[in-house]
Design a protein around this motif. Sequence first.
Motif: not given
Length: 339
Positions: A150-163, A295-297, A314-326
């Motif tokens: 499941l893709t979840v978000g910090t807000d609306c329009s943060t890329g859940k559908m795109t991810t 993971a983070g998107s 910075e995002y990956a470090t904060t989450l302590d998980a892999p991250a990217t802009d897909p």
Amino acid sequence: MNVAILAHEQFPDRAKTAVGILRYADYDVAAVLDRETAGDRVADHLADERVQDAPIVAGIDGVEGPLDALVIGIAPIGGGFEESWRADVRGALGRGCDVVSGLHYFLESDEEFRTLAAEHDCDIWDVRNPPDDLTVSAGRAADVDADVVLTVGTDCSTGKMTTSVELVEAARERGVDAALIPTGQTGIIVEDWGIPVDRTVSDFTAGAVERMVRERGADHDLLVVEGQGSITHPAYSAVTCGILHGAMPDRLVLCHEAGREAIHGYESFPIPPLPQVVSLYEDLAAPVSAADVVAGSLNTSHLDDGDANEAIVEYATTLDAPATDPIRFGTDEILDAVL
């Protein structure tokens, strides 16, 4: 099918349905309707080779050539219909075009549009009109053999559908039998099926998601459920919780926009620190079906490449998980964690 996309005064930043259709839908886009950027082309605003290029015109009368449908490509807060769009919808129906709308305002219930559609043999598809036989969840989504993400978000329009779409496409390229579970208007238009969970009776939201997961769970190895809203959103948290508990996911991917600090449209509400957001999702999932943010998107579309890379690190470090802009860098880091 040749379509025009209505995105007045919102293209491209606040027209996520329009952008999603341009990037993913199996449509030929004849034009985008936007009074503010008329005379430009889509490519002037979206530098992505996967996005269809098309002229931007001021209204339906500026769309040349054959046209099969007009798609409402924006969904303002509350999903209402703006009267300034009426001439374009009227003009589309008058030239025999179907109309596709993801608004909470049902165009089929509008007497003028319904009459024009009947006169010109057109269909109106109100995408956010859910089935009438929904019911409560039975707590059975975890029974499916497929892995559920499941893709979840910090807000609306943060890329859940795109991810979600990018993950499904990347998984298929690796030979994984993956499918998207569409829960919002854009995903439903792109996939041509789904249930608009933000329009369901509150008690039935989890049941609607469970139904889709169980329908597809036996046919695929990986299901990616398109998330909606945010658990910390003052208006939309209910639908987010319903999806989380209805899908009973195995893993979560947290979507965020680089630099966004407050809830869009509700700027008096700050986005909590990212570790707190992660804990909120994981703690809320745990009593029903435990799931970790793996993971983070990150949406970095407004940054240059150097700043985007720094933001992702910075995002990956904060989450302590892999991250990217897909969109910018592909999905490998997220997909590896998901699989």
